[in-house]
Write a protein that holds these residues in place. Structure first.
Motif, PDB file in Angstrom:
ATOM      1  N   ILE A 280       0.834  -1.193   0.000  1.00 56.89           N
ATOM      2  CA  ILE A 280       0.000   0.000   0.000  1.00 56.89           C
ATOM      3  C   ILE A 280       0.868   1.241   0.000  1.00 56.89           C
ATOM      4  N   MET A 281       0.456   2.227  -0.780  1.00 56.81           N
ATOM      5  CA  MET A 281       1.143   3.517  -0.792  1.00 56.81           C
ATOM      6  C   MET A 281       0.273   4.570  -0.118  1.00 56.81           C
ATOM      7  N   PHE A 282      -0.945   4.724  -0.623  1.00 56.32           N
ATOM      8  CA  PHE A 282      -1.843   5.760  -0.126  1.00 56.32           C
ATOM      9  C   PHE A 282      -3.264   5.223  -0.065  1.00 56.32           C
ATOM     10  N   SER A 283      -4.059   5.865   0.794  1.00 55.29           N
ATOM     11  CA  SER A 283      -5.488   5.592   0.829  1.00 55.29           C
ATOM     12  C   SER A 283      -6.230   6.890   1.085  1.00 55.29           C
ATOM     13  N   TYR A 284      -7.305   7.089   0.347  1.00 57.84           N
ATOM     14  CA  TYR A 284      -8.146   8.269   0.509  1.00 57.84           C
ATOM     15  C   TYR A 284      -9.563   7.819   0.826  1.00 57.84           C
ATOM     16  N   ASN A 285     -10.212   8.534   1.742  1.00 55.16           N
ATOM     17  CA  ASN A 285     -11.612   8.309   2.047  1.00 55.16           C
ATOM     18  C   ASN A 285     -12.352   9.624   1.871  1.00 55.16           C
ATOM     19  N   ASN A 286     -13.289   9.652   0.943  1.00 57.95           N
ATOM     20  CA  ASN A 286     -14.032  10.889   0.657  1.00 57.95           C
ATOM     21  C   ASN A 286     -13.106  12.079   0.464  1.00 57.95           C
ATOM     22  N   LYS A 287     -12.116  11.892  -0.361  1.00 59.35           N
ATOM     23  CA  LYS A 287     -11.125  12.914  -0.743  1.00 59.35           C
ATOM     24  C   LYS A 287     -10.145  13.262   0.380  1.00 59.35           C
ATOM     25  N   GLU A 288     -10.208  12.560   1.500  1.00 54.14           N
ATOM     26  CA  GLU A 288      -9.304  12.856   2.610  1.00 54.14           C
ATOM     27  C   GLU A 288      -8.252  11.762   2.723  1.00 54.14           C
ATOM     28  N   LEU A 289      -6.986  12.149   2.822  1.00 56.69           N
ATOM     29  CA  LEU A 289      -5.896  11.191   2.949  1.00 56.69           C
ATOM     30  C   LEU A 289      -5.976  10.495   4.305  1.00 56.69           C
ATOM     31  N   ILE A 290      -6.057   9.161   4.317  1.00 59.30           N
ATOM     32  CA  ILE A 290      -6.121   8.441   5.586  1.00 59.30           C
ATOM     33  C   ILE A 290      -4.955   7.502   5.799  1.00 59.30           C
ATOM     34  N   ILE A 291      -4.295   7.079   4.740  1.00 58.63           N
ATOM     35  CA  ILE A 291      -3.096   6.258   4.866  1.00 58.63           C
ATOM     36  C   ILE A 291      -2.026   6.852   3.966  1.00 58.63           C
ATOM     37  N   ASN A 292      -0.860   7.047   4.529  1.00 62.18           N
ATOM     38  CA  ASN A 292       0.277   7.517   3.755  1.00 62.18           C
ATOM     39  C   ASN A 292       1.483   6.753   4.262  1.00 62.18           C
ATOM     40  N   GLU A 293       1.761   5.629   3.613  1.00 70.95           N
ATOM     41  CA  GLU A 293       2.877   4.807   4.050  1.00 70.95           C
ATOM     42  C   GLU A 293       4.192   5.505   3.715  1.00 70.95           C
ATOM     43  N   THR A 294       5.271   4.881   4.081  1.00 67.90           N
ATOM     44  CA  THR A 294       6.581   5.484   3.859  1.00 67.90           C
ATOM     45  C   THR A 294       6.880   5.500   2.366  1.00 67.90           C
ATOM     46  N   VAL A 295       6.516   6.585   1.750  1.00 71.64           N
ATOM     47  CA  VAL A 295       6.686   6.753   0.314  1.00 71.64           C
ATOM     48  C   VAL A 295       7.454   8.063   0.101  1.00 71.64           C
ATOM     49  N   PRO A 296       8.406   8.091  -0.832  1.00 75.44           N
ATOM     50  CA  PRO A 296       9.138   9.345  -1.062  1.00 75.44           C
ATOM     51  C   PRO A 296       8.200  10.514  -1.370  1.00 75.44           C
ATOM     52  N   ASN A 297       8.627  11.693  -0.983  1.00 72.66           N
ATOM     53  CA  ASN A 297       7.823  12.894  -1.232  1.00 72.66           C
ATOM     54  C   ASN A 297       7.610  13.171  -2.704  1.00 72.66           C
ATOM     55  N   ARG A 298       8.369  12.515  -3.548  1.00 73.01           N
ATOM     56  CA  ARG A 298       8.202  12.687  -4.997  1.00 73.01           C
ATOM     57  C   ARG A 298       6.845  12.149  -5.476  1.00 73.01           C
ATOM     58  N   PHE A 299       6.237  11.296  -4.654  1.00 64.74           N
ATOM     59  CA  PHE A 299       4.930  10.746  -4.989  1.00 64.74           C
ATOM     60  C   PHE A 299       3.855  11.576  -4.301  1.00 64.74           C
ATOM     61  N   SER A 300       2.925  12.095  -5.086  1.00 68.93           N
ATOM     62  CA  SER A 300       1.862  12.901  -4.489  1.00 68.93           C
ATOM     63  C   SER A 300       0.521  12.472  -5.067  1.00 68.93           C
ATOM     64  N   PRO A 301      -0.364  11.965  -4.209  1.00 69.71           N
ATOM     65  CA  PRO A 301      -1.709  11.620  -4.665  1.00 69.71           C
ATOM     66  C   PRO A 301      -2.591  12.867  -4.676  1.00 69.71           C
ATOM     67  N   LYS A 302      -3.557  12.856  -5.596  1.00 66.55           N
ATOM     68  CA  LYS A 302      -4.497  13.968  -5.654  1.00 66.55           C
ATOM     69  C   LYS A 302      -5.889  13.408  -5.914  1.00 66.55           C
ATOM     70  N   SER A 303      -6.843  13.822  -5.098  1.00 64.02           N
ATOM     71  CA  SER A 303      -8.206  13.328  -5.222  1.00 64.02           C
ATOM     72  C   SER A 303      -9.151  14.499  -5.429  1.00 64.02           C
ATOM     73  N   PRO A 304      -9.484  14.808  -6.680  1.00 64.10           N
ATOM     74  CA  PRO A 304     -10.382  15.948  -6.947  1.00 64.10           C
ATOM     75  C   PRO A 304     -11.808  15.687  -6.484  1.00 64.10           C
ATOM     76  N   ASP A 305     -12.206  14.438  -6.473  1.00 64.57           N
ATOM     77  CA  ASP A 305     -13.514  14.033  -5.951  1.00 64.57           C
ATOM     78  C   ASP A 305     -13.410  12.570  -5.565  1.00 64.57           C
ATOM     79  N   LYS A 306     -14.438  12.029  -4.942  1.00 61.14           N
ATOM     80  CA  LYS A 306     -14.267  10.689  -4.383  1.00 61.14           C
ATOM     81  C   LYS A 306     -14.230   9.594  -5.438  1.00 61.14           C
ATOM     82  N   ALA A 307     -14.515   9.936  -6.693  1.00 64.35           N
ATOM     83  CA  ALA A 307     -14.450   8.937  -7.759  1.00 64.35           C
ATOM     84  C   ALA A 307     -13.090   8.900  -8.455  1.00 64.35           C
ATOM     85  N   HIS A 308     -12.209   9.811  -8.093  1.00 66.04           N
ATOM     86  CA  HIS A 308     -10.917   9.913  -8.767  1.00 66.04           C
ATOM     87  C   HIS A 308      -9.777   9.990  -7.760  1.00 66.04           C
ATOM     88  N   LEU A 309      -8.715   9.259  -8.065  1.00 66.85           N
ATOM     89  CA  LEU A 309      -7.487   9.365  -7.262  1.00 66.85           C
ATOM     90  C   LEU A 309      -6.318   9.233  -8.216  1.00 66.85           C
TER      91      LEU A 309
END
Lengths: 114, 111
Positions: free
Chosen positions: A45-74
């Protein structure tokens, strides 16, 4: 209809470039994930979002950035790509955050950094 | 922390042979357990799951029983087919955590 779709399916790029992988789910799920599968098939696992809110952010380099414009997209944006970033990246979604709900996976994006 | 250990692959069987893929886990709390399958070039699909001790998950002839006393969730099928060739992942989840996967076991079924 594809439940969880990722684009592109294949991505070949040079070191140092910035790239994005898009993910969309049409299941009405509240939670979305990014997983990385290495060459030995190990999934992490790298990241997890719930309703556009970041809930899991494992040890991943800062070069990786998730973006969730709405709950259907990540989407997953990666800066300054390195050789070690080569892997298959899977997007997934589940109905909610509870551990006993099924996760639905996209077909994966095979990223090759040269 | 949570972890899942699966038997090393590949597992090579002849068609109609009996399949067992071992899976044991370590978890805090009471995990839900899953088997996912990945066919070549595809994403993962849920094969079966069990959410509490002694539950048996089953699907497409595959079965696995949640054994709390041995912390195991072994996958079995009585008669495999060539179309079952894939990579099988054991996984668990506790509370609100994302899935923790085992390393995967490749199954090759020969005609």
């Amino acid at each position: 209809d594809t439940a969880v779709s990722q684009t592109p399916k294949y991505l070949v790029t040079q070191m140092g470039n910035d790239k994005s992988i898009k993910c969309e789910q049409n299941l009405g799920h509240d939670t979305m994930y990014w997983y990385k599968q290495d060459s030995k098939k190990f999934l992490k696992i790298m990241f997890s979002y719930n309703n556009k809110e970041l809930i899991i952010n494992e040890t991943v380099p800062n070069r990786f950035s998730p973006k969730s414009p709405d709950k259907a997209h990540l989407n997953l944006h990666i800066n300054s790509l390195e050789l070690g970033d080569s892997a298959v990246y899977f997007c997934a979604s589940s109905q909610d955050r509870r551990g006993n709900t099924e996760a639905f996976f996209g077909q994966g994006t095979r990223l090759t950094v040269v | 922390g949570n972890s899942v250990t699966q038997m090393e692959g590949p597992v090579t069987l002849s068609e109609e042979a009996f399949l067992t893929i071992n899976c044991t886990y370590t978890a805090t709390g009471y995990p839900s357990l899953f088997w996912y399958v990945q066919y070549p070039g595809e994403g993962l699909q849920l094969l079966l799951k069990a959410t509490k001790a002694d539950d048996k998950g089953s699907n497409k002839g595959f079965e696995a029983t949640y054994r709390k006393e041995t912390t195991s969730f072994h996958l079995e099928k009585g008669s495999v087919q060539v179309s079952d060739s894939a990579v099988y992942f054991c996984a668990l989840s506790t509370g609100r955590r994302a899935l923790t996967f085992g390393s995967g076991t490749r199954l090759q079924v020969q005609p």
